[in-house]
Design a protein around this motif. Structure first.
Motif, PDB file in Angstrom:
ATOM      1  N   UNK A   4      25.158  18.131 -63.870  1.00 55.66           N
ATOM      2  CA  UNK A   4      25.535  17.473 -62.614  1.00 55.66           C
ATOM      3  C   UNK A   4      26.865  16.746 -62.766  1.00 55.66           C
ATOM      4  N   UNK A   5      27.059  16.093 -63.898  1.00 49.27           N
ATOM      5  CA  UNK A   5      28.322  15.391 -64.138  1.00 49.27           C
ATOM      6  C   UNK A   5      29.476  16.380 -64.213  1.00 49.27           C
ATOM      7  N   UNK A   6      29.255  17.515 -64.868  1.00 47.45           N
ATOM      8  CA  UNK A   6      30.294  18.551 -64.950  1.00 47.45           C
ATOM      9  C   UNK A   6      30.636  19.060 -63.555  1.00 47.45           C
ATOM     10  N   UNK A   7      29.624  19.339 -62.752  1.00 47.45           N
ATOM     11  CA  UNK A   7      29.862  19.838 -61.396  1.00 47.45           C
ATOM     12  C   UNK A   7      30.620  18.816 -60.561  1.00 47.45           C
ATOM     13  N   UNK A   8      30.234  17.559 -60.655  1.00 46.03           N
ATOM     14  CA  UNK A   8      30.897  16.511 -59.877  1.00 46.03           C
ATOM     15  C   UNK A   8      32.344  16.316 -60.318  1.00 46.03           C
ATOM     16  N   UNK A   9      32.575  16.410 -61.611  1.00 46.21           N
ATOM     17  CA  UNK A   9      33.911  16.159 -62.145  1.00 46.21           C
ATOM     18  C   UNK A   9      34.827  17.371 -61.971  1.00 46.21           C
ATOM     19  N   UNK A  10      34.317  18.559 -62.300  1.00 47.84           N
ATOM     20  CA  UNK A  10      35.185  19.734 -62.390  1.00 47.84           C
ATOM     21  C   UNK A  10      35.127  20.651 -61.182  1.00 47.84           C
ATOM     22  N   UNK A  11      34.022  20.638 -60.483  1.00 48.17           N
ATOM     23  CA  UNK A  11      33.824  21.486 -59.301  1.00 48.17           C
ATOM     24  C   UNK A  11      34.247  22.920 -59.588  1.00 48.17           C
ATOM     25  N   UNK A  48      35.905  31.577 -44.840  1.00 50.78           N
ATOM     26  CA  UNK A  48      35.672  30.460 -45.751  1.00 50.78           C
ATOM     27  C   UNK A  48      35.680  30.944 -47.200  1.00 50.78           C
ATOM     28  N   UNK A  49      34.961  32.023 -47.460  1.00 50.32           N
ATOM     29  CA  UNK A  49      34.901  32.560 -48.822  1.00 50.32           C
ATOM     30  C   UNK A  49      36.294  32.948 -49.298  1.00 50.32           C
ATOM     31  N   UNK A  50      37.058  33.599 -48.427  1.00 48.35           N
ATOM     32  CA  UNK A  50      38.420  34.005 -48.795  1.00 48.35           C
ATOM     33  C   UNK A  50      39.315  32.787 -49.039  1.00 48.35           C
ATOM     34  N   UNK A  51      39.220  31.795 -48.182  1.00 42.71           N
ATOM     35  CA  UNK A  51      40.095  30.617 -48.288  1.00 42.71           C
ATOM     36  C   UNK A  51      39.732  29.736 -49.483  1.00 42.71           C
ATOM     37  N   UNK A  52      38.461  29.611 -49.757  1.00 49.17           N
ATOM     38  CA  UNK A  52      38.023  28.680 -50.791  1.00 49.17           C
ATOM     39  C   UNK A  52      37.395  29.371 -52.004  1.00 49.17           C
ATOM     40  N   UNK A  53      36.239  29.950 -51.843  1.00 50.52           N
ATOM     41  CA  UNK A  53      35.440  30.401 -52.978  1.00 50.52           C
ATOM     42  C   UNK A  53      36.171  31.423 -53.841  1.00 50.52           C
ATOM     43  N   UNK A  54      36.791  32.429 -53.224  1.00 49.73           N
ATOM     44  CA  UNK A  54      37.487  33.452 -54.000  1.00 49.73           C
ATOM     45  C   UNK A  54      38.683  32.887 -54.761  1.00 49.73           C
ATOM     46  N   UNK A  55      39.200  31.780 -54.317  1.00 49.99           N
ATOM     47  CA  UNK A  55      40.364  31.160 -54.956  1.00 49.99           C
ATOM     48  C   UNK A  55      39.975  30.016 -55.895  1.00 49.99           C
ATOM     49  N   UNK A  56      38.671  29.816 -56.069  1.00 50.58           N
ATOM     50  CA  UNK A  56      38.211  28.735 -56.931  1.00 50.58           C
ATOM     51  C   UNK A  56      38.514  27.369 -56.344  1.00 50.58           C
ATOM     52  N   UNK A  57      38.431  27.275 -55.027  1.00 49.55           N
ATOM     53  CA  UNK A  57      38.741  26.025 -54.324  1.00 49.55           C
ATOM     54  C   UNK A  57      37.532  25.588 -53.505  1.00 49.55           C
ATOM     55  N   UNK A  58      37.585  24.354 -53.020  1.00 49.79           N
ATOM     56  CA  UNK A  58      36.584  23.837 -52.102  1.00 49.79           C
ATOM     57  C   UNK A  58      37.321  23.024 -51.031  1.00 49.79           C
ATOM     58  N   UNK A  59      36.669  22.718 -49.916  1.00 47.13           N
ATOM     59  CA  UNK A  59      37.352  21.986 -48.846  1.00 47.13           C
ATOM     60  C   UNK A  59      37.950  20.650 -49.288  1.00 47.13           C
ATOM     61  N   UNK A  60      37.354  20.006 -50.265  1.00 50.48           N
ATOM     62  CA  UNK A  60      37.911  18.734 -50.742  1.00 50.48           C
ATOM     63  C   UNK A  60      39.312  18.911 -51.319  1.00 50.48           C
ATOM     64  N   UNK A  61      39.607  20.097 -51.830  1.00 52.55           N
ATOM     65  CA  UNK A  61      40.950  20.347 -52.365  1.00 52.55           C
ATOM     66  C   UNK A  61      42.022  20.165 -51.289  1.00 52.55           C
ATOM     67  N   UNK A  62      41.708  20.536 -50.041  1.00 52.72           N
ATOM     68  CA  UNK A  62      42.663  20.342 -48.945  1.00 52.72           C
ATOM     69  C   UNK A  62      42.963  18.859 -48.749  1.00 52.72           C
TER      70      UNK A  62
END
Length: 84
Positions: A4-11, A48-62
């Motif tokens: 959980x800590x890894x997921x929260x920190x590194x996403x 959404x998948x193209x914009x975020x998931x496929x690029x290793x990103x999440x909405x928080x990155x914006x």
């Protein structure tokens, strides 16, 4: 607690988490047709998948990028309604 800590920190920058997220997203896309999701919903999910998931990103990155550019987490430009 460590995962959980890894997921929260590194996403999505964690390669294992990014791979798992992409596998989940692809499974969801495949299931949408079977579940009767309409084309508009499938298109939004695919975007959404193209914009975020496929690029290793999440909405928080914006938000983080916006903060780095402007010093604010919130877009100060007028909304579509305000621009009318």
């Amino acid at each position: 607690l460590q995962p959980m800590a890894t997921a929260a920190r590194d996403a999505m920058s964690d390669p294992v988490l990014a791979q798992a997220a992409l596998a989940c997203a692809n499974a969801a896309m495949e299931a949408m047709g079977r579940l009767g999701a309409d084309q508009a919903t499938r298109s939004r999910v695919a975007a959404f998948i193209e914009r975020y998931t496929e690029r290793g990103r999440c909405p928080a990155d914006d938000r983080i990028e916006l903060w780095r550019r402007t010093g604010s987490f919130f877009d100060q430009s007028p909304s579509k309604e305000e621009a009318r």
